[in-house]
Write a protein that holds these residues in place. Structure first.
Motif, mmCIF file in Angstrom:
data_model
loop_
_atom_site.group_PDB
_atom_site.id
_atom_site.type_symbol
_atom_site.label_atom_id
_atom_site.label_comp_id
_atom_site.label_asym_id
_atom_site.label_seq_id
_atom_site.Cartn_x
_atom_site.Cartn_y
_atom_site.Cartn_z
ATOM 1 N N MET A 1 0.850 -1.162 0.000
ATOM 2 C CA MET A 1 0.000 0.000 0.000
ATOM 3 C C MET A 1 0.900 1.229 0.000
ATOM 4 S SD MET A 1 -3.117 1.064 2.533
ATOM 5 C CE MET A 1 -2.213 1.387 4.003
ATOM 6 N N LYS A 2 0.562 2.179 -0.839
ATOM 7 C CA LYS A 2 1.333 3.409 -0.962
ATOM 8 C C LYS A 2 0.382 4.582 -0.797
ATOM 9 C CE LYS A 2 5.399 4.890 -2.465
ATOM 10 N NZ LYS A 2 6.634 4.575 -1.852
ATOM 11 N N GLN A 3 0.700 5.491 0.114
ATOM 12 C CA GLN A 3 -0.150 6.654 0.332
ATOM 13 C C GLN A 3 0.272 7.766 -0.604
ATOM 14 O OE1 GLN A 3 -0.435 7.969 4.342
ATOM 15 N NE2 GLN A 3 -1.654 9.743 3.834
ATOM 16 N N LEU A 4 -0.727 8.372 -1.223
ATOM 17 C CA LEU A 4 -0.459 9.515 -2.093
ATOM 18 C C LEU A 4 -0.314 10.765 -1.256
ATOM 19 C CD1 LEU A 4 -3.037 8.699 -4.883
ATOM 20 C CD2 LEU A 4 -0.603 8.223 -4.871
ATOM 21 N N SER A 5 -0.027 11.849 -1.892
ATOM 22 C CA SER A 5 0.158 13.109 -1.179
ATOM 23 C C SER A 5 -1.155 13.625 -0.604
ATOM 24 C CB SER A 5 0.744 14.154 -2.125
ATOM 25 O OG SER A 5 -0.222 14.489 -3.105
ATOM 26 N N GLN A 6 -1.071 14.696 0.173
ATOM 27 C CA GLN A 6 -2.245 15.320 0.763
ATOM 28 C C GLN A 6 -3.211 15.823 -0.313
ATOM 29 O OE1 GLN A 6 -3.222 15.484 3.900
ATOM 30 N NE2 GLN A 6 -1.448 14.337 4.574
ATOM 31 N N ILE A 18 -7.291 7.384 -9.714
ATOM 32 C CA ILE A 18 -7.401 5.981 -10.126
ATOM 33 C C ILE A 18 -7.862 5.889 -11.578
ATOM 34 C CG2 ILE A 18 -8.755 3.872 -9.776
ATOM 35 C CD1 ILE A 18 -8.549 4.401 -6.767
ATOM 36 N N GLY A 19 -8.821 6.723 -11.958
ATOM 37 C CA GLY A 19 -9.294 6.737 -13.349
ATOM 38 C C GLY A 19 -8.179 7.071 -14.323
ATOM 39 N N LEU A 20 -7.376 8.073 -13.984
ATOM 40 C CA LEU A 20 -6.255 8.442 -14.851
ATOM 41 C C LEU A 20 -5.197 7.346 -14.892
ATOM 42 C CD1 LEU A 20 -5.821 12.174 -13.830
ATOM 43 C CD2 LEU A 20 -6.687 11.297 -16.004
ATOM 44 N N ALA A 21 -4.912 6.746 -13.752
ATOM 45 C CA ALA A 21 -3.897 5.699 -13.691
ATOM 46 C C ALA A 21 -4.316 4.474 -14.487
ATOM 47 C CB ALA A 21 -3.614 5.330 -12.240
ATOM 48 N N ARG A 22 -5.590 4.146 -14.468
ATOM 49 C CA ARG A 22 -6.061 2.973 -15.223
ATOM 50 C C ARG A 22 -5.970 3.205 -16.721
ATOM 51 N NH1 ARG A 22 -10.908 1.414 -11.227
ATOM 52 N NH2 ARG A 22 -9.697 0.005 -9.911
ATOM 53 N N LYS A 23 -6.093 4.460 -17.159
ATOM 54 C CA LYS A 23 -5.998 4.757 -18.590
ATOM 55 C C LYS A 23 -4.597 4.490 -19.123
ATOM 56 C CE LYS A 23 -9.655 8.176 -18.880
ATOM 57 N NZ LYS A 23 -10.002 9.587 -19.127
ATOM 58 N N THR A 24 -3.583 4.598 -18.265
ATOM 59 C CA THR A 24 -2.214 4.349 -18.711
ATOM 60 C C THR A 24 -1.951 2.871 -18.935
ATOM 61 O OG1 THR A 24 -1.292 4.119 -16.485
ATOM 62 C CG2 THR A 24 -1.388 6.349 -17.425
ATOM 63 N N GLY A 25 -2.705 2.016 -18.255
ATOM 64 C CA GLY A 25 -2.536 0.575 -18.415
ATOM 65 C C GLY A 25 -1.369 0.007 -17.639
ATOM 66 N N ARG A 26 -0.693 0.823 -16.841
ATOM 67 C CA ARG A 26 0.474 0.345 -16.103
ATOM 68 C C ARG A 26 0.172 0.134 -14.625
ATOM 69 N NH1 ARG A 26 5.521 3.740 -16.956
ATOM 70 N NH2 ARG A 26 6.387 1.886 -16.004
ATOM 71 N N SER A 27 -1.075 0.094 -14.236
ATOM 72 C CA SER A 27 -1.426 -0.069 -12.828
ATOM 73 C C SER A 27 -2.482 -1.154 -12.678
ATOM 74 C CB SER A 27 -1.940 1.248 -12.255
ATOM 75 O OG SER A 27 -3.067 1.666 -12.980
ATOM 76 N N ARG A 28 -2.566 -1.685 -11.474
ATOM 77 C CA ARG A 28 -3.580 -2.691 -11.184
ATOM 78 C C ARG A 28 -3.896 -2.662 -9.697
ATOM 79 N NH1 ARG A 28 -1.536 -7.515 -8.995
ATOM 80 N NH2 ARG A 28 0.726 -7.482 -8.841
ATOM 81 N N ASP A 29 -4.986 -3.246 -9.321
ATOM 82 C CA ASP A 29 -5.391 -3.362 -7.915
ATOM 83 C C ASP A 29 -5.429 -2.021 -7.196
ATOM 84 O OD1 ASP A 29 -5.562 -6.108 -8.250
ATOM 85 O OD2 ASP A 29 -3.520 -6.447 -7.563
ATOM 86 N N LEU A 30 -5.926 -1.001 -7.850
ATOM 87 C CA LEU A 30 -6.030 0.307 -7.216
ATOM 88 C C LEU A 30 -7.330 0.364 -6.421
ATOM 89 C CD1 LEU A 30 -4.935 2.537 -10.213
ATOM 90 C CD2 LEU A 30 -3.577 1.850 -8.244
ATOM 91 N N ARG A 31 -7.231 0.893 -5.211
ATOM 92 C CA ARG A 31 -8.426 1.022 -4.379
ATOM 93 C C ARG A 31 -8.224 2.148 -3.384
ATOM 94 N NH1 ARG A 31 -7.319 -4.622 -1.346
ATOM 95 N NH2 ARG A 31 -5.246 -4.047 -0.707
ATOM 96 N N ILE A 32 -9.320 2.660 -2.911
ATOM 97 C CA ILE A 32 -9.291 3.737 -1.927
ATOM 98 C C ILE A 32 -9.466 3.106 -0.558
ATOM 99 C CG2 ILE A 32 -10.413 5.847 -1.138
ATOM 100 C CD1 ILE A 32 -11.412 6.222 -4.014
ATOM 101 N N ARG A 33 -8.591 3.475 0.361
ATOM 102 C CA ARG A 33 -8.671 2.966 1.728
ATOM 103 C C ARG A 33 -8.748 4.149 2.674
ATOM 104 N NH1 ARG A 33 -7.443 -2.397 2.441
ATOM 105 N NH2 ARG A 33 -6.369 -2.054 4.390
ATOM 106 N N ALA A 34 -9.396 3.931 3.787
ATOM 107 C CA ALA A 34 -9.567 5.000 4.769
ATOM 108 C C ALA A 34 -9.447 4.414 6.164
ATOM 109 C CB ALA A 34 -10.938 5.650 4.602
ATOM 110 N N LYS A 35 -9.103 5.261 7.121
ATOM 111 C CA LYS A 35 -9.065 4.811 8.508
ATOM 112 C C LYS A 35 -10.500 4.688 9.002
ATOM 113 C CE LYS A 35 -4.592 6.226 10.112
ATOM 114 N NZ LYS A 35 -3.830 6.926 11.137
ATOM 115 N N CYS A 36 -10.800 3.556 9.625
ATOM 116 C CA CYS A 36 -12.150 3.322 10.116
ATOM 117 C C CYS A 36 -12.092 2.387 11.321
ATOM 118 C CB CYS A 36 -13.027 2.735 9.018
ATOM 119 S SG CYS A 36 -12.420 1.180 8.375
ATOM 120 N N GLU A 37 -13.217 2.232 11.987
ATOM 121 C CA GLU A 37 -13.305 1.318 13.121
ATOM 122 C C GLU A 37 -13.214 -0.115 12.616
ATOM 123 O OE1 GLU A 37 -17.028 2.095 14.944
ATOM 124 O OE2 GLU A 37 -16.412 4.052 15.698
ATOM 125 N N ILE A 38 -12.469 -0.939 13.342
ATOM 126 C CA ILE A 38 -12.341 -2.347 12.985
ATOM 127 C C ILE A 38 -13.485 -3.103 13.636
ATOM 128 C CG2 ILE A 38 -10.889 -4.397 13.167
ATOM 129 C CD1 ILE A 38 -8.476 -2.550 13.205
#
Length: 69
Positions: A1-6, A18-38
């Motif tokens: 997991m890699k965090q992007l900038s602010q 994510i939409g722009l990254a998918r258009k390049t075809g050089r990325s996979r398994d992109l998802r948005i994660r957030a801190k939440c209650e477990i």
């Protein structure tokens, strides 16, 4: 997991990235994660026995769909 900038701290900005990254075809398994209650498998929040506070961790971001009726 890699965090992007602010700059991508809001879900809509992350989704645009994510939409722009998918258009390049050089990325996979992109998802948005957030801190939440477990939670356990039944959906109840997990409480730290020592501090009596809710445990917080990273989880997949699921936008809440509000119904306007």
């Amino acid at each position: 997991m890699k965090q992007l900038s602010q700059m991508f701290d809001a879900p809509q900005y992350a989704q645009q990235f994510i939409g722009l990254a998918r258009k390049t075809g050089r990325s996979r398994d992109l998802r948005i994660r957030a801190k939440c209650e477990i939670t356990d498998t039944e959906g109840r929040p997990i409480i730290n026995k020592k501090t009596k506070a809710l445990k917080v961790g990273w989880g997949d971001y699921h936008p809440e769909i509000s119904s306007t009726a």
